[in-house]
Design an enzyme around this catalytic site. Sequence first.
Site, mmCIF file in Angstrom:
data_model
loop_
_atom_site.group_PDB
_atom_site.id
_atom_site.type_symbol
_atom_site.label_atom_id
_atom_site.label_comp_id
_atom_site.label_asym_id
_atom_site.label_seq_id
_atom_site.Cartn_x
_atom_site.Cartn_y
_atom_site.Cartn_z
ATOM 1 N N ASP A 1 -10.778 5.582 -0.826
ATOM 2 C CA ASP A 1 -9.454 5.990 -0.374
ATOM 3 C C ASP A 1 -9.419 7.510 -0.394
ATOM 4 O O ASP A 1 -9.737 8.142 -1.390
ATOM 5 C CB ASP A 1 -8.379 5.422 -1.307
ATOM 6 C CG ASP A 1 -6.979 5.539 -0.736
ATOM 7 O OD1 ASP A 1 -6.729 6.485 0.045
ATOM 8 O OD2 ASP A 1 -6.124 4.713 -1.077
ATOM 9 N N GLY B 1 -1.307 5.154 -3.703
ATOM 10 C CA GLY B 1 -0.002 4.935 -4.329
ATOM 11 C C GLY B 1 0.038 3.714 -5.222
ATOM 12 O O GLY B 1 0.606 3.756 -6.327
ATOM 13 N N THR B 2 -0.575 2.602 -4.779
ATOM 14 C CA THR B 2 -0.607 1.420 -5.637
ATOM 15 C C THR B 2 -1.490 1.665 -6.859
ATOM 16 O O THR B 2 -1.214 1.157 -7.944
ATOM 17 C CB THR B 2 -1.114 0.193 -4.858
ATOM 18 O OG1 THR B 2 -2.351 0.516 -4.202
ATOM 19 C CG2 THR B 2 -0.098 -0.254 -3.814
ATOM 20 N N SER C 1 0.857 -1.186 0.000
ATOM 21 C CA SER C 1 0.000 0.000 0.000
ATOM 22 C C SER C 1 0.887 1.228 0.000
ATOM 23 O O SER C 1 1.796 1.336 0.828
ATOM 24 C CB SER C 1 -0.921 0.020 1.215
ATOM 25 O OG SER C 1 -1.509 1.303 1.377
ATOM 26 N N GLY C 2 0.619 2.151 -0.916
ATOM 27 C CA GLY C 2 1.413 3.374 -0.975
ATOM 28 C C GLY C 2 1.193 4.272 0.217
ATOM 29 O O GLY C 2 2.146 4.688 0.887
ATOM 30 N N SER C 3 -0.076 4.575 0.524
ATOM 31 C CA SER C 3 -0.345 5.479 1.647
ATOM 32 C C SER C 3 0.120 4.871 2.960
ATOM 33 O O SER C 3 0.665 5.564 3.829
ATOM 34 C CB SER C 3 -1.836 5.829 1.714
ATOM 35 O OG SER C 3 -2.621 4.684 1.987
#
Length: 342
Positions: A251, A256-257, A90-92
């Site tokens: 979200d 990010g993903t 996960s980006g965040s």
Amino acid sequence: MRSTKVIHIVGCHAEGEVGDVIVGGVAPPPGETVWEQSRFIANDETLRNFVLNKPRGGVFRHVNLLVPPKDPRAQMGFIIMEPADTPPMSGSNSICVSTVLLDSGIIAMQEPVTHMVLEAPGGIIEVEAECRNGKAERISVRNVPSFADRLDAPLDVTGLGTIMVDTAYGGDSFVIVDAAQIGMKIEPGQARELAEIGVKITKAANEQLGFRHPERDWRHISFCQITEPVTREGDVLTGVNTVAIRPAKFDRSPTGTGCSARMAVLHAKGQMKAGERFIGKSVLGTEFHCRLDKVLELGGKPAISPIISGRAWVTGTSQLMLDPSDPFPHGYRLSDTWPRDE
């Protein structure tokens, strides 16, 4: 005050999306790899239910568990727990974890730049943190390899008819659809409707299109990413997107993903090349600044190495406890605040 367990948490959000971090009180789960540990948590669900269900959590929240890394290159590992999934990456959440590690002193901060290697369930990620006055101000993450899977695929969705979608992986798996195809715009006032439609599209995509990662045991589409058209100024592309997360929430960050998956699709369609940048904008107007760093292969498939960059802020600290007489040791869900996951 009595409790059979005490879990220590540092609260955090990345560009609006909550990604709290467990820093103590939980032993590492069984597993020879961080991936195996994440599968234990996904199948067992005890920890995820305790920290995410009411009365201690909520559908708005993601929680990350710090674990000792298994890869000798990494300084720390982490496992992401979302309301309905335990994803590879996960980006965040990686931005939240990096910020908490540095701002809390778990990993020593070096100003003006701190370099770290972290281990997510989906693989190693490289982190560069811009730091000033004891604060990690911006986190850049080299994400796991990302790739387009299906392009311009027809998908039949109840109530929408046939729409054209792309599927891609950016650390998690996505079905991507333009907002205009479903007659909507990405704006806060349409959040509930978009989230519900997005979950419906995800369900249809799993039934009709499917997904299989070439190296990981990841065989489903997790999310629907709803997008608006990309604009270009020089080598910088900008696009608004939002991601519907099961059971039916948005979200708050640019995801990010999702940005990584979108860049992979843009590259596969010849609309973006190595070295170009992408600014992903969320439903709140916050931004992730991304770059398609290089082109590579993953399991024989064309792929990209994306870099995502964003900010996170610590929001507080808390301790979750369990009184032995509590009638809800695993928490509970009610559909007034926790949508039905069909």
